[in-house]
Write an enzyme that holds these catalytic residues in place. Structure first.
Site, PDB file in Angstrom:
ATOM      1  N   GLN A 121       0.823  -1.203   0.000  1.00  0.00           N
ATOM      2  CA  GLN A 121       0.000   0.000   0.000  1.00  0.00           C
ATOM      3  C   GLN A 121       0.857   1.253   0.000  1.00  0.00           C
ATOM      4  OE1 GLN A 121      -2.151   1.379   3.576  1.00  0.00           O
ATOM      5  NE2 GLN A 121      -4.022   0.984   2.429  1.00  0.00           N
ATOM      6  N   GLY A 122       0.835   2.002  -1.098  1.00  0.00           N
ATOM      7  CA  GLY A 122       1.603   3.247  -1.201  1.00  0.00           C
ATOM      8  C   GLY A 122       0.717   4.464  -0.997  1.00  0.00           C
ATOM      9  N   SER A 178       0.691   6.479   2.483  1.00  0.00           N
ATOM     10  CA  SER A 178       1.309   7.463   3.374  1.00  0.00           C
ATOM     11  C   SER A 178       2.626   7.994   2.818  1.00  0.00           C
ATOM     12  CB  SER A 178       1.573   6.832   4.741  1.00  0.00           C
ATOM     13  OG  SER A 178       0.371   6.485   5.357  1.00  0.00           O
ATOM     14  N   SER A 218       3.909  -1.433   4.116  1.00  0.00           N
ATOM     15  CA  SER A 218       4.030  -2.831   4.538  1.00  0.00           C
ATOM     16  C   SER A 218       4.242  -3.744   3.341  1.00  0.00           C
ATOM     17  CB  SER A 218       2.765  -3.276   5.282  1.00  0.00           C
ATOM     18  OG  SER A 218       2.559  -2.448   6.395  1.00  0.00           O
ATOM     19  N   GLU A 237     -10.925  -1.476   5.137  1.00  0.00           N
ATOM     20  CA  GLU A 237      -9.875  -1.657   6.136  1.00  0.00           C
ATOM     21  C   GLU A 237     -10.463  -1.594   7.547  1.00  0.00           C
ATOM     22  OE1 GLU A 237      -6.672   1.153   5.879  1.00  0.00           O
ATOM     23  OE2 GLU A 237      -5.418  -0.039   7.206  1.00  0.00           O
TER      24      GLU A 237
END
Lengths: 309, 384
Positions: free
Chosen positions: B128-129, B131, B163, B246
């Site tokens: 997941q890009g 932040s 992550s 999420e």
């Protein structure tokens, strides 16, 4: 699994709310505070006619024939409006004490810790009230007497549900008390939010300030967690679930009322505001049918008993 | 209000339980936390077993290759897999819970056919890009730029706390495609291949000592325009779809796990004598109330989602707020039971205590969640 209110349950809740809004709205609450602790007999009979006290009494015995979940919803609504009187004791006396089911008789009971609510106004007292001494009650709408007790009375009964499906009185009192606390907690959250939306300081509603927002958000989180616990306890009728529900509902009501008072600032510290009434009633209810310590000990024992889920 | 399960749900639970009992003993030993390639292989292997047994993408819609299970069946799945000690979703977390559902709901038929099956079959890992160093909780402040050059976007910037970046094949990437637009607009959602030239992954060490996530530097990385999911500059809305997933179901299995750990902590206290301390006993009793209620709240939220056609609601914020703090209190209590041994990193509870610190930060800090609850549920005015 459908852990949501059924249409009938929603209708029942709305019906009780409507009845109470019409008969015990905010003005009536304030008038009752001014008049002092006198029980409104006419209202008591109306509650009886509406089936409030006979909700769980079988239809064959003249009751409504509903279960714990419906009763919990009704007590939640009573808690919302701070309906005064020995509601739980009278409800538990339906079918046992003549006139309790219909609201003709006002019934109170001596709590395991020696507290009696509404002793002077009651027609029937369950338990031994010999030697009762009046207290100066913190809640203006809950007159209290204290009866000397010996020994460790008042423990929450941890016995499993009996084969007849009957829960001990202390567990039922605790569950309905939790329901009342839930109603009060939800109401104080709404009251705080309403005030935060309208009260302006520094040129904007105070609800725009993060500090106030977070107080209100914490209140809602406590209410929603307590709601899930109280409703679940009403469905399972498990004494450990009831103890958990009671702990969380007491917390939601007491801390909610304190936070509501804080949101109201100086106004909240005056007699004119209703906030102190929520807090005082919530405190009073925490003393009923067992203490937080007893609930926590029961929940701790459950962790090592091997029967808990 | 009904907490009993239907015959169909009980049947589903029984079959799942049977299958788990049959396959779990055949699993290879768990790789060490530091062994990323090993963890990837392990997690993908488990996903493949789920796929072969028909449990992959349980909660995904049928037309996306999933089972179209009801929220209650998903709850049962998470409860049973945790109870049986099955592997966690692990490296498949982003693919199964974020990127997959987002592509399923917003992607074109071509995009769905390209990316969804490999996630379900355990062939590709996503990261997941979202932040960035200066855009954490204030996600819409992100600055990674993407400009059009022919059929490609050219992307430059950096991402952080990503992550699984070290072993991912794809990255769900948020980029700014219109720097002049207000900050919530002008953002687009791209699927970036992690082997593209110009990507540098620098592992970050967490305070627990492990490398759970990484910093990702992007230097003129070319991503085909065809890899954009949703319209250009509509990425914020697309992202909100992702985030609701999420917060919706991510923690269900963990509540079950916390209840198990709490029981273990109590039994440890009985063994080492700490149980005789009434204050500690009461604290553990209070935590029992907390996790029982959190489980009931989970059931409440799942029932509500079921009556809303499966869409997770804002109730997820209420749940996450209380759960993340309760989890930290659980491991604090565990440390009190352990005494000096709580300082030993060799103890599982000590590592779990350290990692519990991330729960009030990840997926929206508690402070941001309180703003969401106050503004979106309680209707308080927006402000500073």
């Amino acid at each position: 699994m459908d852990f949501q209110l059924t249409d009938d349950q929603r209708a029942l809740k709305a019906g009780v709310r409507e009845l109470l809004a019409a008969r015990f709205g905010r003005e009536r609450l304030r008038a009752a505070v001014d008049e002092g602790p006198r029980l409104d007999r006419a209202l008591w009979r109306e509650l009886g006619e509406a089936g409030f006290f006979a909700l769980r009494l079988p239809e064959a015995d003249g009751g409504v024939g509903l279960g714990l979940p419906e009763t919990v919803l009704a007590f939640e609504e009573a808690g919302r409006v701070l309906l005064p009187g020995p509601l739980i004791a009278t409800h538990l006396a339906a079918g046992v004490v003549d006139g309790a089911a219909t609201g003709e008789a006002v019934v109170t009971a001596v709590d395991g810790r020696g507290l009696v609510e509404w002793l002077a106004e009651a027609d029937v007292v369950r338990g031994d009230a010999t030697g009762a001494e009046p207290l100066r009650p913190v809640d203006p709408l809950t007159p209290l007497h204290r009866v000397p007790v010996s020994g460790g009375a008042g423990l929450i009964d941890a016995r499993p549900v009996s084969s007849t499906g009957a829960l001990p009185t202390a567990s039922l009192t605790s569950l309905f008390t939790a329901a009342e606390q839930l109603g009060t907690a939800a109401r104080t959250c709404e009251t705080a939010v309403q005030h935060a939306r309208t009260r302006e300081q520094f040129g904007q509603p105070i609800g725009a300030f993060q500090a106030i927002k977070h107080l209100c958000a914490r209140m809602l989180v406590r209410v929603e967690l307590a709601r899930a616990a109280v409703y679940a306890a009403a469905v399972t009728a498990d004494p450990v679930d009831i103890a958990a529900a009671r702990l969380l509902a007491d917390e939601a009501a007491v801390r909610g009322a304190r936070d509501c008072l804080q949101v109201h600032g100086g106004m909240g510290f005056t007699w004119e505001s209703d906030v102190h009434l929520y807090l005082k009633r919530a405190w009073t209810r925490t003393q009923r049918a067992g203490t937080a310590t007893e609930s926590e000990e029961l929940l701790a024992a459950d962790l090592v008993s091997g029967v808990g889920r | 209000m009904d907490l009993t399960y239907t015959p169909e749900e009980q049947e589903f639970r029984a079959r799942l339980r049977e299958w788990l009992a049959e396959v779990l003993p055949s699993l290879p030993p768990k790789p060490s936390p530091a062994d990323w390639p090993g963890r990837r292989a392990y997690d993908l292997g488990w996903q493949r077993m789920l796929y072969d047994a028909g449990y992959a993408g349980l909660h995904w819609p049928v037309d996306a290759g999933g089972r179209g299970a009801t929220p209650t069946q998903h709850l049962i799945y998470l409860e049973e897999t945790e109870k049986a000690g099955a592997p966690y979703v692990g490296a498949n977390f982003v693919g199964l819970l974020h990127a997959g559902p987002t592509i399923a709901s917003e992607g074109t038929p071509v995009q769905r056919a390209r990316w969804l099956p490999p996630v379900l079959r355990g062939e590709e890992v996503w990261c997941q890009g979202f932040s960035e160093p200066d855009a954490g909780s204030d996600l819409a402040a992100l600055r990674t730029r993407a400009w059009r050059d022919g059929d490609d976007y050219v992307v430059s910037g950096s991402k952080i706390w990503t992550s699984h970046a070290e072993v991912a094949d794809w990255c769900e990437l948020l980029v700014r495609t219109d720097p002049a637009a207000p900050k919530h607009r002008g953002i687009s959602w791209l699927a970036m291949p992690m082997d593209a030239p110009g990507i540098t992954v620098r592992p970050l060490r967490t305070l627990a000592g492990s490398t759970e996530f990484a910093e990702v530097f992007l230097d003129e990385v070319r991503v085909p325009v065809a890899h954009r999911v949703g319209a250009e500059n509509d990425g914020w809305r697309v992202t909100m779809v992702t985030l609701s997933y999420e917060r919706g179901t991510a923690f269900v299995g963990e509540v079950v796990a916390c209840r198990r750990v709490l029981g273990e902590v109590a039994r440890e206290a009985r063994k080492n004598g700490r149980w005789d301390d009434p204050a500690l006993r009461r604290r553990l009793g209070g935590l029992n109330a907390e996790f029982r209620a959190l489980w009931r709240l989970t059931q409440w939220n799942v029932s509500e989602a079921q009556s809303n056609g499966g869409v997770p609601g804002v109730g997820g914020s209420v749940f996450k707020l209380r759960y993340s703090h309760a989890r930290q209190e659980l491991y604090d209590a565990a440390a009190e039971v352990l005494g000096p041994e709580a300082l030993d990193l060799g103890r599982e509870w000590t590592l779990d205590r350290l990692s519990s610190l991330s729960y009030t930060i990840a997926a929206g800090t508690s402070q941001i969640q309180r703003n969401i609850v106050a503004e979106r549920i309680l209707g308080l005015p927006k402000g500073r």
